[in-house]
Design an enzyme around this catalytic site. Structure first.
Site, PDB file in Angstrom:
ATOM      1  N   SER A   1      -6.901  -0.849  10.641  1.00 53.89           N
ATOM      2  CA  SER A   1      -7.552  -2.721  10.506  1.00 53.89           C
ATOM      3  C   SER A   1      -8.922  -2.789  10.825  1.00 53.89           C
ATOM      4  O   SER A   1      -8.648  -3.389  11.624  1.00 53.89           O
ATOM      5  CB  SER A   1      -6.517  -4.167  10.674  1.00 53.89           C
ATOM      6  OG  SER A   1      -6.522  -5.002  10.697  1.00 53.89           O
TER       7      SER A   1
ATOM      8  N   LYS B   1      -3.971  -1.938  16.350  1.00 53.83           N
ATOM      9  CA  LYS B   1      -4.981  -1.687  14.866  1.00 53.83           C
ATOM     10  C   LYS B   1      -5.526  -0.487  15.750  1.00 53.83           C
ATOM     11  O   LYS B   1      -6.143   0.867  15.201  1.00 53.83           O
ATOM     12  CB  LYS B   1      -4.576  -2.171  14.095  1.00 53.83           C
ATOM     13  CG  LYS B   1      -3.702  -3.110  13.517  1.00 53.83           C
ATOM     14  CD  LYS B   1      -3.193  -1.321  12.544  1.00 53.83           C
ATOM     15  CE  LYS B   1      -2.761  -2.225  11.104  1.00 53.83           C
ATOM     16  NZ  LYS B   1      -1.582  -1.034  10.758  1.00 53.83           N
TER      17      LYS B   1
ATOM     18  N   TYR C   1      -1.804  -7.370  17.393  1.00 57.83           N
ATOM     19  CA  TYR C   1      -1.634  -6.529  15.713  1.00 57.83           C
ATOM     20  C   TYR C   1      -3.066  -5.786  16.498  1.00 57.83           C
ATOM     21  O   TYR C   1      -3.332  -4.837  15.859  1.00 57.83           O
ATOM     22  CB  TYR C   1      -1.974  -7.457  14.760  1.00 57.83           C
ATOM     23  CG  TYR C   1      -1.833  -6.385  13.804  1.00 57.83           C
ATOM     24  CD1 TYR C   1      -0.921  -5.784  12.765  1.00 57.83           C
ATOM     25  CD2 TYR C   1      -3.374  -7.113  12.550  1.00 57.83           C
ATOM     26  CE1 TYR C   1      -1.181  -5.354  11.685  1.00 57.83           C
ATOM     27  CE2 TYR C   1      -3.571  -6.058  11.519  1.00 57.83           C
ATOM     28  CZ  TYR C   1      -2.375  -5.341  10.655  1.00 57.83           C
ATOM     29  OH  TYR C   1      -2.720  -5.275   9.577  1.00 57.83           O
TER      30      TYR C   1
ATOM     31  N   ARG D   1       1.929  -8.911   0.463  1.00 59.85           N
ATOM     32  CA  ARG D   1       2.518  -9.846   1.165  1.00 59.85           C
ATOM     33  C   ARG D   1       2.248 -10.301   2.694  1.00 59.85           C
ATOM     34  O   ARG D   1       2.312 -11.596   2.878  1.00 59.85           O
ATOM     35  CB  ARG D   1       4.225  -9.640   0.828  1.00 59.85           C
ATOM     36  CG  ARG D   1       4.413  -8.169   2.634  1.00 59.85           C
ATOM     37  CD  ARG D   1       6.412  -8.819   2.053  1.00 59.85           C
ATOM     38  NE  ARG D   1       6.381  -6.792   3.020  1.00 59.85           N
ATOM     39  CZ  ARG D   1       7.645  -7.385   4.061  1.00 59.85           C
ATOM     40  NH1 ARG D   1       8.915  -8.006   3.506  1.00 59.85           N
ATOM     41  NH2 ARG D   1       8.301  -6.228   5.206  1.00 59.85           N
TER      42      ARG D   1
ATOM     43  N   SER E   1      13.907   2.512  10.914  1.00 59.67           N
ATOM     44  CA  SER E   1      12.833   2.854  11.516  1.00 59.67           C
ATOM     45  C   SER E   1      11.626   3.693  12.066  1.00 59.67           C
ATOM     46  O   SER E   1      11.992   4.108  12.878  1.00 59.67           O
ATOM     47  CB  SER E   1      13.492   1.249  12.657  1.00 59.67           C
ATOM     48  OG  SER E   1      12.419   1.417  13.682  1.00 59.67           O
TER      49      SER E   1
ATOM     50  N   ASN F   1       1.961   4.184   7.726  1.00 61.40           N
ATOM     51  CA  ASN F   1       1.644   2.715   7.299  1.00 61.40           C
ATOM     52  C   ASN F   1       2.620   1.523   7.439  1.00 61.40           C
ATOM     53  O   ASN F   1       2.143   0.658   7.247  1.00 61.40           O
ATOM     54  CB  ASN F   1       1.673   3.044   5.211  1.00 61.40           C
ATOM     55  CG  ASN F   1       1.280   2.272   4.602  1.00 61.40           C
ATOM     56  OD1 ASN F   1       0.397   1.712   4.178  1.00 61.40           O
ATOM     57  ND2 ASN F   1       2.737   1.714   3.965  1.00 61.40           N
TER      58      ASN F   1
ATOM     59  N   ALA G   1      -4.999  -5.324  18.741  1.00 62.94           N
ATOM     60  CA  ALA G   1      -4.138  -4.045  19.829  1.00 62.94           C
ATOM     61  C   ALA G   1      -3.931  -2.923  19.539  1.00 62.94           C
ATOM     62  O   ALA G   1      -4.446  -1.871  20.198  1.00 62.94           O
ATOM     63  CB  ALA G   1      -3.799  -4.863  21.111  1.00 62.94           C
TER      64      ALA G   1
ATOM     65  N   LEU H   1       0.788  -1.108   0.040  1.00 56.64           N
ATOM     66  CA  LEU H   1      -0.364  -0.357  -0.140  1.00 56.64           C
ATOM     67  C   LEU H   1       0.634   1.362  -0.073  1.00 56.64           C
ATOM     68  O   LEU H   1       0.255   2.590  -0.357  1.00 56.64           O
ATOM     69  CB  LEU H   1      -0.885   0.152   1.234  1.00 56.64           C
ATOM     70  CG  LEU H   1      -1.583  -1.260   0.880  1.00 56.64           C
ATOM     71  CD1 LEU H   1      -2.827  -1.629   2.785  1.00 56.64           C
ATOM     72  CD2 LEU H   1      -2.995  -0.888   0.777  1.00 56.64           C
TER      73      LEU H   1
ATOM     74  N   ASP I   1      11.330   2.825   4.503  1.00 55.92           N
ATOM     75  CA  ASP I   1      10.904   1.805   4.570  1.00 55.92           C
ATOM     76  C   ASP I   1      12.316   1.167   5.348  1.00 55.92           C
ATOM     77  O   ASP I   1      13.647   1.737   4.929  1.00 55.92           O
ATOM     78  CB  ASP I   1      11.005   1.049   3.069  1.00 55.92           C
ATOM     79  CG  ASP I   1       9.698  -0.519   3.779  1.00 55.92           C
ATOM     80  OD1 ASP I   1       8.663   0.128   2.958  1.00 55.92           O
ATOM     81  OD2 ASP I   1      10.979  -1.354   3.933  1.00 55.92           O
TER      82      ASP I   1
HETATM   83  P1  NAI Z   1       3.643  -4.776   3.208  1.00 56.30           P
HETATM   84  O1  NAI Z   1       4.364  -5.580   3.963  1.00 56.30           O
HETATM   85  O2  NAI Z   1       3.000  -5.075   2.212  1.00 56.30           O
HETATM   86  O3  NAI Z   1       4.222  -3.272   3.371  1.00 56.30           O
HETATM   87  C1  NAI Z   1       4.759  -2.820   4.524  1.00 56.30           C
HETATM   88  C2  NAI Z   1       6.345  -2.089   4.637  1.00 56.30           C
HETATM   89  O4  NAI Z   1       6.365  -1.634   5.686  1.00 56.30           O
HETATM   90  C3  NAI Z   1       6.998  -3.157   4.267  1.00 56.30           C
HETATM   91  O5  NAI Z   1       7.199  -2.423   3.090  1.00 56.30           O
HETATM   92  C4  NAI Z   1       8.370  -2.646   4.968  1.00 56.30           C
HETATM   93  O6  NAI Z   1       9.107  -3.448   5.653  1.00 56.30           O
HETATM   94  C5  NAI Z   1       7.959  -1.789   6.320  1.00 56.30           C
HETATM   95  N1  NAI Z   1       7.979  -1.968   7.355  1.00 56.30           N
HETATM   96  C6  NAI Z   1       8.139  -2.776   8.492  1.00 56.30           C
HETATM   97  N2  NAI Z   1       8.489  -1.951   9.838  1.00 56.30           N
HETATM   98  C7  NAI Z   1       9.016  -0.789   9.126  1.00 56.30           C
HETATM   99  C8  NAI Z   1       9.472  -0.130  10.150  1.00 56.30           C
HETATM  100  N3  NAI Z   1       9.965  -0.231  11.213  1.00 56.30           N
HETATM  101  N4  NAI Z   1       9.972   0.914  10.058  1.00 56.30           N
HETATM  102  C9  NAI Z   1      10.121   1.795   8.333  1.00 56.30           C
HETATM  103  N5  NAI Z   1       9.279   0.118   7.451  1.00 56.30           N
HETATM  104  C10 NAI Z   1       8.675  -0.136   8.495  1.00 56.30           C
HETATM  105  O7  NAI Z   1       1.979  -4.691   3.751  1.00 56.30           O
HETATM  106  P2  NAI Z   1       0.988  -3.683   3.914  1.00 56.30           P
HETATM  107  O8  NAI Z   1       0.127  -4.772   3.558  1.00 56.30           O
HETATM  108  O9  NAI Z   1       1.009  -3.436   2.651  1.00 56.30           O
HETATM  109  O10 NAI Z   1       0.107  -3.032   4.601  1.00 56.30           O
HETATM  110  C11 NAI Z   1       0.440  -1.678   4.890  1.00 56.30           C
HETATM  111  C12 NAI Z   1      -0.663  -1.462   6.358  1.00 56.30           C
HETATM  112  O11 NAI Z   1      -1.778  -1.508   5.736  1.00 56.30           O
HETATM  113  C13 NAI Z   1      -0.181  -1.795   7.531  1.00 56.30           C
HETATM  114  O12 NAI Z   1       0.329  -1.081   8.449  1.00 56.30           O
HETATM  115  C14 NAI Z   1      -0.566  -3.141   7.559  1.00 56.30           C
HETATM  116  O13 NAI Z   1      -0.950  -2.881   8.797  1.00 56.30           O
HETATM  117  C15 NAI Z   1      -2.619  -2.066   7.145  1.00 56.30           C
HETATM  118  N6  NAI Z   1      -2.611  -2.974   7.007  1.00 56.30           N
HETATM  119  C16 NAI Z   1      -3.215  -3.590   5.349  1.00 56.30           C
HETATM  120  C17 NAI Z   1      -3.569  -4.438   5.049  1.00 56.30           C
HETATM  121  C18 NAI Z   1      -4.090  -5.299   4.243  1.00 56.30           C
HETATM  122  O14 NAI Z   1      -5.133  -6.027   3.797  1.00 56.30           O
HETATM  123  N7  NAI Z   1      -2.310  -5.521   3.452  1.00 56.30           N
HETATM  124  C19 NAI Z   1      -5.059  -4.874   6.212  1.00 56.30           C
HETATM  125  C20 NAI Z   1      -5.293  -3.775   7.642  1.00 56.30           C
HETATM  126  C21 NAI Z   1      -4.456  -2.966   7.848  1.00 56.30           C
END
Ligand code: NAI
Length: 320
Positions: free
Chosen positions: A151, A168, A164, A199, A75, A99, A166, A21, A40
């Site tokens: 979420s 969110k 997670y 992923r 981070s 995000n 808690a 996202l 990232d």
């Molecule tokens: P994703 O895993 O593709 O992207 C998350 C990114 O955050 C990754 O590139 C990762 O390297 C980066 N990241 C992780 N820890 C980090 C840190 N400490 N500092 C900086 N960057 C860091 O996952 P996605 O699906 O794109 O998720 C994005 C957000 O949306 C997350 O907060 C997730 O919890 C939330 N979300 C996603 C849902 C979904 O259906 N994909 C559903 C509900 C919420």
């Protein structure tokens, strides 16, 4: 102009923008003229390791398309450093999309303290730290747009996601207060509740759903919430598959728990009126904490005047 919403002159920080996202948000902001900080850490989905590649790839993509972007590899837990990157490169910060995220799914009993801490640190503390660092700049320039990412796992619960869920739902609470503290200076904060193929959800969502849940379909919703023409503040917006809707908390009409002010509240009385306590047929959304305490005062007044019947007969909460 051609009527397209633009972000020229704006600086957008998108955390976790190396994939999923966040990447789509970053690409869209840049395409519409914003200068973008692609943050990232580049670790695994469980938060292990780190790599500059994730952010670099997206920065390259933006530059090749003619946009402006810099990478940030910190981070989000070091939020001040993330915002510092924006200030050093572009001199300001207008938009912050919190995000970044990781998963460490385990059933409640098997959740280790380490898994609890890391998930809460990245999502909840990370969003707090980035927001806290950006806030003074935004308030000073009387402009800011902040997004928290919640979420459905938090709002409804989900087996194996205690940590997670808690974090969110904590982000919803954080957004509520950030929205109030920023309002006077046109610093607005809203919550996105996405569902998207990434992923993070690979192997969790059914294939047919997974293929339709493109992260790209959600990016325009987040971008609109971050545009100067959007005045929403404190909204929770669920979006997926080219659909979006506002989500509200509501409170029922409720019931007093004693016949008069002089009576004690007893377990038996609570049992007797429980169906009224839990009746949501006249549920309403309250706009502020003052409305919640206002109702309590009103109930007390009515109880003083005429007992429980008076409350029942005349009490009509007006949410306007
Ligand atoms: P994703 O895993 O593709 O992207 C998350 C990114 O955050 C990754 O590139 C990762 O390297 C980066 N990241 C992780 N820890 C980090 C840190 N400490 N500092 C900086 N960057 C860091 O996952 P996605 O699906 O794109 O998720 C994005 C957000 O949306 C997350 O907060 C997730 O919890 C939330 N979300 C996603 C849902 C979904 O259906 N994909 C559903 C509900 C919420």
């Amino acid at each position: 102009s051609d009527g397209k919403l633009r972000y020229d002159g704006r600086v957008a920080v998108v955390t976790g923008a190396g994939a999923g996202l966040g990447r789509e948000y970053a690409l869209l902001f840049a395409e519409r003229g914003a200068k973008v900080v692609v943050n990232d850490l580049g670790g695994s989905h469980a938060g292990e390791g780190a790599s500059q590649r994730a952010a670099d790839v997206v920065v390259d993509e933006i530059r090749k398309a003619g946009g402006e972007a810099v990478a940030d590899y910190n981070s989000v837990i070091d939020g001040a450093k993330v915002i510092e990157t924006a200030i050093k490169a572009f001199g300001r910060v207008d938009i912050l999309v919190n995000n970044a995220g990781i998963l460490r799914d385990r059933s409640l009993v098997k959740t280790s303290e380490q898994d609890w801490n890391l998930v809460n640190d990245v999502h909840l503390k990370g969003s707090f730290k980035c927001t806290q660092a950006a806030f003074p700049y935004m308030k000073k320039q009387n402009y800011g747009r902040i997004i928290m990412t919640s979420s459905n796992s938090g709002i409804y619960g989900n087996f194996g996601q205690a940590n997670y869920s808690a974090a969110k739902m904590g982000l919803v609470g954080l957004a509520n207060t950030v929205a109030i503290e920023g309002a006077r200076n046109n610093v607005l904060c809203n919550v996105i509740v996405p569902t998207a193929a990434s992923r993070m959800t690979e192997g969790i969502l059914p294939d047919i759903l997974f293929n339709e849940l493109k992260p790209k379909l959600i990016a325009p919703v987040v971008a609109y919430l971050c545009h100067e023409s959007c005045e929403d503040n404190g909204s929770y917006i669920e979006s997926a598959a080219g659909w979006a809707s506002k989500v509200h908390t509501v409170r029922g009409k409720g019931s007093v728990l004693r016949p008069s002010l002089d009576d004690p509240v007893t377990i038996e009385y609570v049992k007797d009126v429980w169906s009224k306590v839990t009746d949501m047929s006249q549920a309403k959304h309250l706009n502020a904490i003052a409305e919640a305490s206002g109702t309590l005062l009103e109930v007390l007044e009515k109880l003083k005047e005429g007992g429980a019947d008076a409350v029942e007969d005349t009490f009509e909460f007006n949410s306007k």
